[in-house]
Design a protein around this motif. Sequence first.
Motif, PDB file in Angstrom:
ATOM      1  N   GLU A 117       2.634  -1.130  -6.274  1.00  0.00           N
ATOM      2  CA  GLU A 117       2.823  -1.988  -5.112  1.00  0.00           C
ATOM      3  C   GLU A 117       2.546  -3.441  -5.480  1.00  0.00           C
ATOM      4  N   ARG A 118       3.212  -4.366  -4.780  1.00  0.00           N
ATOM      5  CA  ARG A 118       3.150  -5.822  -4.975  1.00  0.00           C
ATOM      6  C   ARG A 118       4.144  -6.306  -6.032  1.00  0.00           C
ATOM      7  N   SER A 152      -2.416  -7.060   5.031  1.00  0.00           N
ATOM      8  CA  SER A 152      -2.828  -5.982   4.122  1.00  0.00           C
ATOM      9  C   SER A 152      -3.325  -6.540   2.794  1.00  0.00           C
ATOM     10  N   TYR A 154      -3.134  -5.072   0.168  1.00  0.00           N
ATOM     11  CA  TYR A 154      -2.214  -4.522  -0.832  1.00  0.00           C
ATOM     12  C   TYR A 154      -0.901  -5.304  -0.916  1.00  0.00           C
ATOM     13  N   LYS A 155      -0.745  -6.302  -0.043  1.00  0.00           N
ATOM     14  CA  LYS A 155       0.481  -7.096  -0.025  1.00  0.00           C
ATOM     15  C   LYS A 155       0.244  -8.453  -0.676  1.00  0.00           C
ATOM     16  N   CYS A 204       2.061   2.752   2.368  1.00  0.00           N
ATOM     17  CA  CYS A 204       2.745   1.597   2.931  1.00  0.00           C
ATOM     18  C   CYS A 204       3.892   2.003   3.839  1.00  0.00           C
ATOM     19  N   SER A 209       6.097   4.619  -2.238  1.00  0.00           N
ATOM     20  CA  SER A 209       4.666   4.464  -1.988  1.00  0.00           C
ATOM     21  C   SER A 209       4.048   5.771  -1.537  1.00  0.00           C
ATOM     22  N   GLN A 213       0.802   7.822  -3.305  1.00  0.00           N
ATOM     23  CA  GLN A 213      -0.436   8.125  -2.581  1.00  0.00           C
ATOM     24  C   GLN A 213      -0.689   9.613  -2.411  1.00  0.00           C
TER      25      GLN A 213
END
Length: 214
Positions: A117-118, A152, A154-155, A204, A209, A213
């Motif tokens: 992520e990102r 978030s 995570y963003k 997400c 994603s 997870q």
Amino acid sequence: MKEEKIDYQKQLSQIISQVEGLPKKPSLLLHACCAPCSSYVMEYLAKYFDITIFYFNPNIHPQKEYERRLEELKVFLTKFPVALQNSVKLVVAEYDPELYFIAVNTREETELQTEAERGERCRRCYDFRMKKAYDYAVLNKFDYFTTTLSISPYKDAKKINTIGYTFDKLSNVKYLPADFKKKNGFLRSLQLSAEFGLYRQDYCGCVYSMRTQH
């Protein structure tokens, strides 16, 4: 040379100080992905802007997850005092997952499917959804548009705001910069989620994603 860090929270505060004394609140189209992310952002901005939430998230997989997040948001808006007192509205856009896969191009660039992520896949997803929000804001003559995504941890707030600013001078609709996780925004969203019993998803939204997870 070290890259200069941009304080998006400071930029937002400056804009708020400019609109705070206006006789009429400017209209804001707020792209949102779920009730938890919307909660603090509404609480923070509703004093200064006339908010319409724009739910456009064809990235969310599977469809039942998309519908669960949407329903949670709808119910939350009927019981959250800030939303009720400030007449926060909701617009639900189309749900067509094929649009997401075309936008991120993961079928052709298969290495993006396993990217953390990102990364680039996420950047394309931000861009895709924010462009849709911007287009709706222009069509309906909003004063500002933004997204809750930066709440978030995570963003990537820099990527989100860089995308937002690309639309800023294309029309009369202005981009509202933000890093909503600042000022304990993410913590406050956790508190509001607990207070109102909101469903907090553990991934997400996209199929990639979810695989990471689960």
